[in-house]
Design a protein around this motif. Sequence first.
Motif: not given
Length: 311
Positions: A134-143, A147-158, A171-174
């Motif tokens: 999945a592509a993971v990127m900043p939202a258009r509003r309040d991006p 570091e926060e994007i990377q943490q979101t991916i890691h917190d998802a176990g990816l 992001a990649a994984g199960r």
Amino acid sequence: MKYDYIVAAPGQGSQKPGVLDGWMDRSRTARRQVEEWSSRCGVNLIDASRDDEKLKDTAFAQPVIVAASLLSVRQTVRYLGTSSEVILFAGHSVGELAAAAAAGYITDADAVFLACVRGAAMSAACTEPRTGMAAVMPARRDPASDEEIQQTIHDAGLEIANWNGCHQYVAAGRYERIKALAEQEHNGVRVVTLPVAGAFHTSTMEPVVTVFEKALSDTEFRDAGTALVGNGDGEVVTKAADVRSRLLTQVTSPVRWDLCMRTLNKQAKDATFIELAPRGPLTRLYRGTYPDTTCVPVSRPEDLAVFNMLG
């Protein structure tokens, strides 16, 4: 060394039906080449390049993408009347095979064959367990920040499979974790699932290594006197043995396109950036990072006319 051009070959996701047709129509030699590549691979690349369903399969998509990049780079270099010594090469994921051939480290035929082997092995590795990206990127509003994007991916176990620059990650994984990531709300983060069969550039692709290593060892690599920016760490590569090694390790390692772009701009700041067919997101990423750069995406032979306007 002063470089006049940066030539970048796109990776999977850039394919679309009919991608080879324009280049083959423009050159009978190009059509013969594709027929020869097809014979060696045991895959009808012309038919596959026109079949939307086959292009969704990694086994067909990867050799078609590399073939398209090679047809376009040969005709582009000929059109410009330049030589490879004034070009800095790079390739995203499977595009690194096309870049290696364009730079002269392997033959075009070997690059397409290796893409066939790589794509088939990756397709086979995608069966069990089911994985995705999945592509993971900043939202258009309040991006969110990088570091926060990377943490979101890691917190998802990816895992982060692609660091694409311009605040964009893959992001990649199960598969169930990819699905959950896409369905959940995240502060400042936007998630888009990608139409790919598996978690490329992660440990999931470990079964590919043995098969691809054998194919690489059977392929002749030669020093070419040209420079290639490795997509694993953004370092400039000038030795054939190093190119071979990197093509293998990148199968299970993240693509650091962010570092590639940094090196390309440092080494060739005033060069024209050319993205080869099939023409993916590389132009957008480079232009977004270095807006003053002249960028020319070459998807069809008609696009070559742009160079006439550049002077």
